[in-house]
Motif scaffolding. Structure first.
Motif, PDB file in Angstrom:
ATOM      1  N   ILE A  62      27.471  39.112 -28.557  1.00 24.12           N
ATOM      2  CA  ILE A  62      28.625  38.352 -27.693  1.00 24.12           C
ATOM      3  C   ILE A  62      29.917  38.604 -28.363  1.00 24.12           C
ATOM      4  CG2 ILE A  62      27.865  36.405 -29.218  1.00 24.12           C
ATOM      5  CD1 ILE A  62      28.917  34.728 -26.926  1.00 24.12           C
ATOM      6  N   SER A  63      30.936  38.781 -27.525  1.00 22.30           N
ATOM      7  CA  SER A  63      32.140  39.194 -27.651  1.00 22.30           C
ATOM      8  C   SER A  63      33.142  37.939 -27.843  1.00 22.30           C
ATOM      9  CB  SER A  63      32.843  40.105 -26.907  1.00 22.30           C
ATOM     10  OG  SER A  63      32.870  39.826 -25.733  1.00 22.30           O
ATOM     11  N   THR A  64      34.370  37.963 -28.182  1.00 24.30           N
ATOM     12  CA  THR A  64      35.298  36.845 -28.035  1.00 24.30           C
ATOM     13  C   THR A  64      36.364  37.156 -27.398  1.00 24.30           C
ATOM     14  OG1 THR A  64      34.448  35.741 -30.407  1.00 24.30           O
ATOM     15  CG2 THR A  64      36.666  35.314 -29.780  1.00 24.30           C
ATOM     16  N   THR A  65      36.976  36.101 -26.722  1.00 22.91           N
ATOM     17  CA  THR A  65      38.162  36.443 -25.809  1.00 22.91           C
ATOM     18  C   THR A  65      39.215  35.272 -26.054  1.00 22.91           C
ATOM     19  OG1 THR A  65      38.935  37.250 -23.796  1.00 22.91           O
ATOM     20  CG2 THR A  65      37.289  35.520 -23.809  1.00 22.91           C
ATOM     21  N   GLY A  66      40.417  35.553 -25.599  1.00 22.32           N
ATOM     22  CA  GLY A  66      41.382  34.776 -25.560  1.00 22.32           C
ATOM     23  C   GLY A  66      41.770  34.365 -26.977  1.00 22.32           C
ATOM     24  N   THR A  67      41.810  33.022 -27.140  1.00 20.70           N
ATOM     25  CA  THR A  67      42.061  32.296 -28.396  1.00 20.70           C
ATOM     26  C   THR A  67      40.803  31.868 -29.349  1.00 20.70           C
ATOM     27  OG1 THR A  67      42.577  30.099 -27.520  1.00 20.70           O
ATOM     28  CG2 THR A  67      44.638  31.800 -27.823  1.00 20.70           C
ATOM     29  N   GLY A  68      39.878  32.646 -29.079  1.00 21.07           N
ATOM     30  CA  GLY A  68      38.454  32.274 -29.566  1.00 21.07           C
ATOM     31  C   GLY A  68      37.442  31.634 -28.897  1.00 21.07           C
ATOM     32  N   GLY A  97      18.411  36.531 -33.311  1.00 19.23           N
ATOM     33  CA  GLY A  97      19.275  37.185 -34.135  1.00 19.23           C
ATOM     34  C   GLY A  97      20.422  37.523 -33.225  1.00 19.23           C
ATOM     35  N   LEU A  98      21.892  37.371 -33.974  1.00 19.89           N
ATOM     36  CA  LEU A  98      22.971  37.531 -33.207  1.00 19.89           C
ATOM     37  C   LEU A  98      23.789  38.215 -33.831  1.00 19.89           C
ATOM     38  CD1 LEU A  98      24.792  34.575 -31.107  1.00 19.89           C
ATOM     39  CD2 LEU A  98      26.171  35.730 -33.080  1.00 19.89           C
ATOM     40  N   LEU A  99      24.574  39.005 -33.101  1.00 22.70           N
ATOM     41  CA  LEU A  99      25.672  39.872 -33.336  1.00 22.70           C
ATOM     42  C   LEU A  99      26.872  39.507 -32.485  1.00 22.70           C
ATOM     43  CD1 LEU A  99      26.772  42.458 -34.827  1.00 22.70           C
ATOM     44  CD2 LEU A  99      26.036  43.839 -32.721  1.00 22.70           C
ATOM     45  N   GLY A 100      27.852  39.287 -33.205  1.00 21.92           N
ATOM     46  CA  GLY A 100      29.265  38.646 -32.876  1.00 21.92           C
ATOM     47  C   GLY A 100      30.326  39.866 -32.899  1.00 21.92           C
ATOM     48  N   PHE A 109      38.230  34.462 -35.573  1.00 19.21           N
ATOM     49  CA  PHE A 109      37.695  35.517 -35.669  1.00 19.21           C
ATOM     50  C   PHE A 109      35.970  35.364 -35.084  1.00 19.21           C
ATOM     51  CE2 PHE A 109      34.906  38.396 -38.463  1.00 19.21           C
ATOM     52  CZ  PHE A 109      34.877  39.395 -37.858  1.00 19.21           C
ATOM     53  N   CYS A 110      35.552  36.305 -34.179  1.00 21.42           N
ATOM     54  CA  CYS A 110      34.346  36.032 -33.722  1.00 21.42           C
ATOM     55  C   CYS A 110      34.027  34.908 -33.300  1.00 21.42           C
ATOM     56  CB  CYS A 110      33.204  36.370 -34.918  1.00 21.42           C
ATOM     57  SG  CYS A 110      33.284  38.136 -34.904  1.00 21.42           S
ATOM     58  N   ASN A 111      34.779  33.944 -32.697  1.00 21.68           N
ATOM     59  CA  ASN A 111      34.470  32.436 -32.677  1.00 21.68           C
ATOM     60  C   ASN A 111      33.440  32.236 -31.544  1.00 21.68           C
ATOM     61  OD1 ASN A 111      35.218  29.664 -33.587  1.00 21.68           O
ATOM     62  ND2 ASN A 111      35.870  29.358 -31.525  1.00 21.68           N
ATOM     63  N   GLY A 112      33.498  33.155 -30.618  1.00 18.73           N
ATOM     64  CA  GLY A 112      32.680  33.274 -29.273  1.00 18.73           C
ATOM     65  C   GLY A 112      31.205  33.382 -29.784  1.00 18.73           C
ATOM     66  N   GLY A 113      30.936  34.297 -30.894  1.00 18.42           N
ATOM     67  CA  GLY A 113      29.599  34.365 -31.553  1.00 18.42           C
ATOM     68  C   GLY A 113      29.316  33.104 -32.545  1.00 18.42           C
ATOM     69  N   THR A 115      30.472  29.911 -31.952  1.00 11.61           N
ATOM     70  CA  THR A 115      30.138  29.051 -31.334  1.00 11.61           C
ATOM     71  C   THR A 115      28.466  28.958 -31.041  1.00 11.61           C
ATOM     72  OG1 THR A 115      32.332  28.811 -30.612  1.00 11.61           O
ATOM     73  CG2 THR A 115      30.675  27.642 -29.325  1.00 11.61           C
ATOM     74  N   VAL A 116      28.178  29.899 -30.357  1.00 14.70           N
ATOM     75  CA  VAL A 116      26.617  30.252 -29.923  1.00 14.70           C
ATOM     76  C   VAL A 116      25.882  29.855 -30.890  1.00 14.70           C
ATOM     77  CG1 VAL A 116      25.101  31.495 -28.619  1.00 14.70           C
ATOM     78  CG2 VAL A 116      27.453  31.337 -27.629  1.00 14.70           C
ATOM     79  N   ASP A 117      26.039  30.687 -32.137  1.00 13.37           N
ATOM     80  CA  ASP A 117      25.279  30.675 -33.251  1.00 13.37           C
ATOM     81  C   ASP A 117      25.105  29.053 -33.881  1.00 13.37           C
ATOM     82  OD1 ASP A 117      23.595  31.769 -35.158  1.00 13.37           O
ATOM     83  OD2 ASP A 117      25.138  32.471 -36.437  1.00 13.37           O
ATOM     84  N   ARG A 118      26.280  28.527 -33.937  1.00  6.36           N
ATOM     85  CA  ARG A 118      26.262  27.330 -34.468  1.00  6.36           C
ATOM     86  C   ARG A 118      25.416  26.123 -33.746  1.00  6.36           C
ATOM     87  NH1 ARG A 118      31.228  26.973 -35.705  1.00  6.36           N
ATOM     88  NH2 ARG A 118      31.934  26.213 -33.651  1.00  6.36           N
ATOM     89  N   ARG A 119      25.603  26.326 -32.333  1.00 13.00           N
ATOM     90  CA  ARG A 119      24.807  25.406 -31.391  1.00 13.00           C
ATOM     91  C   ARG A 119      23.424  25.371 -31.387  1.00 13.00           C
ATOM     92  NH1 ARG A 119      24.388  20.580 -30.113  1.00 13.00           N
ATOM     93  NH2 ARG A 119      23.857  19.836 -28.005  1.00 13.00           N
ATOM     94  N   LEU A 120      23.064  27.048 -31.409  1.00 12.35           N
ATOM     95  CA  LEU A 120      21.621  27.160 -31.373  1.00 12.35           C
ATOM     96  C   LEU A 120      20.842  26.674 -32.657  1.00 12.35           C
ATOM     97  CD1 LEU A 120      21.449  30.912 -30.035  1.00 12.35           C
ATOM     98  CD2 LEU A 120      20.671  28.564 -28.693  1.00 12.35           C
TER      99      LEU A 120
END
Length: 670
Positions: A62-68, A97-100, A109-113, A115-120
């Motif tokens: 998963i990537s990150t866009t915008g301001t995180g 397993g997650l790659l941000g 930095f890598c907030n998209g990944g 966010t998903v990692d923390r919630r899972l």
């Protein structure tokens, strides 16, 4: 059959510009060499997978866009898992397993990944493999390549663990026997001497390549884009597997109409709006030209708040498209319609028609409006270009650039130098890629984002086009044609909204705020101040907090943007404090004035500390990240440390807390 099913793992990707998808496809390709089957889907395709009942390991890229923010393709998924009614054991059965992917140039930095990692994790899911966070600032491959290498052993252990739980011995035996298989193809191409390379390169390379020192030196002792030195030049190479072709292109006639630009956009409702006014904000002799464009959105439902952005759908340069057609030998077919289809019998997993490519349009339309021809080529693209190159020396060099042994050369001569397809085709003249290859590997041409009120200032793909588009409005006597000439005095552009979730004024107008916006970074703050002025006029009984603006530019008389507007804001009380600096103006004062906004901020250390620490104010930064925003952050850390009488580490922690509380906000670009 049972054995095959048990070797399956679910592979999900969430991408904004194609990076995450390309990496997921690399994982999918390597999986077969390890006796595994990757069931790959875009994370938005929630009808094709179900995490609630998933029993196999899950791999997420998963990537990150915008301001995180998570990428657009992950928005529905993130919204779904952030449902507060979900129990804490909702995903207790899930192993993942997650790659941000991210860029440390930006704050979150890598907030998209993340966010998903923390919630899972909050919902009970367990890691079978440590999370990887790849940084595009230094090169994604530095993390991505070793993360993928380690993935296979982690999957093996996950299957072994399940074998122990389920008592199914047949599952992992097949996996174990194939784990030693290499995911990369070995190239034994001999080291070839590139005779006459220096002469040939100097004849064909564009001025850009010369400027960034990519031409082989006369002595061939230093590496360049087209030349390698030991040990790379003498190494056997580990190169990626050749990506399978999956697009088929058929040329048709020249009759028909191209699709409307709105059909290319999936992010939101597109509006075609007229440019009613264009003003050059800088003097003619300024180093950079800044333009302010006024758009008429009266006939739209274009809603925005101060601090939001909008995206402009823009084309590639006409000259660059013509040049590319010429190199590819397709100049005569630019106006021909082409039909793009998925190739029958392709070996590409989940091959589908690219959403950003019309099923039928002209070749010029595709190269002008659909493909990012200035994008930096990924290694998979370089690997595919190897097969289109006839010269043995050029072929070898392209293999080196996409190999593991040539990773540093790729970073230096491709990635950091912003080399694009045209540069490569000039540098390697025997490389003649097919049109289908370009459609497969060039990413979608992205709409360009602008803050509401941000002037056009840089000669990029979009800003250069906009500057040419509004030239008749800037110089009506020079450029406006009569009606028979077909040039309208009111050009139209296609835009769509891009809300910013955080870069907004505080809900409480009594809260003080400080704004730092040198150059065109001042733009959203003009919107802030216009909004604040309107509130002051409509609500005379409200209490309003003090407002600070730190502005800087090169020359006071050439590029002091919105000078008159700022004076009016000061006079009517909307703006409480205006602090300016000019980096290139000479001074006769005994003590030289500060040159940059971060220097000015240090002069007002007590006020900054008061607003942030005592009055719980907001601090906004807009502009260049590397050369300004980082310097401002360093200054704020020093100020906080000094005012708290603590060490720098405590100052950094306090700044991190302000970021977390959304009271220290950035809208920056590299």
């Amino acid at each position: 059959m049972c054995c095959d099913l048990k070797r399956r793992f679910l592979l999900l990707y969430a991408t904004q510009k194609g990076q995450a998808k390309a990496i997921a496809e690399e994982i999918w390709q390597q999986a077969g060499a390890h006796g595994l089957e990757a069931d790959m889907h875009c994370i938005s395709e929630m009808d094709k997978y179900n995490l609630e009942s998933e029993k196999d390991p899950v791999v997420i890229v998963i990537s990150t866009t915008g301001t995180g923010d998570p990428p657009d393709t992950a928005r529905k998924f993130v919204k779904k898992i952030q449902d507060t009614t979900l129990p804490p054991d909702h995903f207790a059965h899930l192993q993942y397993g997650l790659l941000g992917l991210g860029d440390s140039e930006y704050t979150f930095f890598c907030n998209g990944g993340k966010t998903v990692d923390r919630r899972l994790q909050e919902l009970g899911a367990q890691h079978f493999y440590d999370t990887g966070l790849a940084d595009d600032c230094v090169g994604l491959e530095l993390v991505v390549d070793p993360w993928i290498d380690g993935l296979w052993l982690a999957l093996k252990e996950a299957f072994l663990l399940r074998k122990e739980k389920e008592g199914m011995s047949s599952v992992v035996d097949a996996v174990s026997s194939s784990l030693s298989a290499a995911p990369y193809l070995s190239s034994e191409v001999q080291n070839l001497k590139l005779e006459d390379e220096g002469v040939r390169s100097s004849d064909v390379l564009s001025q850009k390549l010369v400027d960034i020192n990519l031409v082989a030196s006369a002595r061939d002792t230093e590496p360049s884009l087209v030349h390698s030195v030991p040990p790379v030049s003498q190494s056997a190479l580990n190169i990626p597997a050749l990506p399978p072709e999956y697009i088929e292109v058929q040329f048709q006639d020249t009759h028909g109409e191209n699709p409307h630009l709105s059909s290319l956009i999936s992010e939101g409702t597109t509006f075609e709006v007229p440019v009613t006014k264009a003003v050059q904000l800088t003097r003619e002799d300024a180093i950079k030209t800044a333009l302010l464009l006024e758009l008429d959105i009266a006939d739209t439902v274009f809603d925005y708040e101060p601090g939001d952005a909008f995206c402009v759908i823009c084309p590639n340069s006409v000259n660059e498209v013509e040049e590319l057609l010429q190199i590819l030998g397709l100049s005569e077919k630019g106006e021909y319609f082409v039909c793009v289809k998925v190739k029958q019998g392709t070996k590409k997993k989940g091959a589908a028609h690219p959403q950003h490519i019309p099923e039928r349009s002209t070749l010029k339309f595709i190269l002008t409006w659909c493909l990012e021809i200035r994008s930096v080529p990924k290694k998979a693209f370089l690997r595919a270009l190897v097969e289109c190159t006839s010269d043995a020396g050029e072929k070898r060099r392209l293999q080196e650039l996409c190999s593991r042994q040539g990773a540093s050369d790729y970073t230096r001569f491709i990635r950091d130098s912003n080399v694009c397809l045209l540069d490569l085709l000039h540098a390697f003249p025997s490389c003649k890629p097919s049109l289908n290859l370009l459609i497969e590997h060039l990413p979608k041409l992205q709409a360009r984002s602008y803050s509401v009120s941000r002037p056009v200032s840089r000669k990029g793909v979009c800003t250069g086009w906009l500057a040419e588009l509004v030239a008749p409005l800037l110089h009506p006597n020079k450029n406006t044609l009569d009606t028979k000439g077909g040039r309208s005095s009111s050009e139209k552009i296609s835009i769509f909204a891009r809300p910013n979730n955080t870069f907004h004024l505080p809900a409480d107008p009594s809260v003080p705020l400080m704004m730092v916006g040198p150059g065109t970074g001042i733009s959203p703050f003009i919107g802030f101040l216009q909004h604040r002025q309107k509130l002051r006029e409509e609500h005379t009984d409200w209490e309003f907090g003090e407002t600070w603006l730190f502005f800087g530019c090169r020359h006071q008389d050439r590029d002091y943007l919105f000078k008159d507007e700022l004076r009016c804001f000061l006079e009517n009380g909307t703006l409480t404090h205006l602090k300016v600096c000019f980096s290139r103006d000479s001074s006769t004062a005994e003590v030289a004035p500060p040159k940059y906004v971060q220097d000015v901020i240090r002069l007002y250390a007590k006020e900054v500390a008061r607003v942030l620490l005592k009055e719980r104010g907001y601090f906004y930064i807009c502009g260049d990240k590397k050369h300004m925003a980082d310097g401002v952050s360093d200054a704020v850390v020093d100020i906080l440390s000094m005012e708290m009488e603590a060490d720098k580490l405590e100052g950094m922690k306090t700044l991190a807390m302000l970021r977390e509380a959304k009271r220290y906000l950035q809208d920056v670009w590299s």
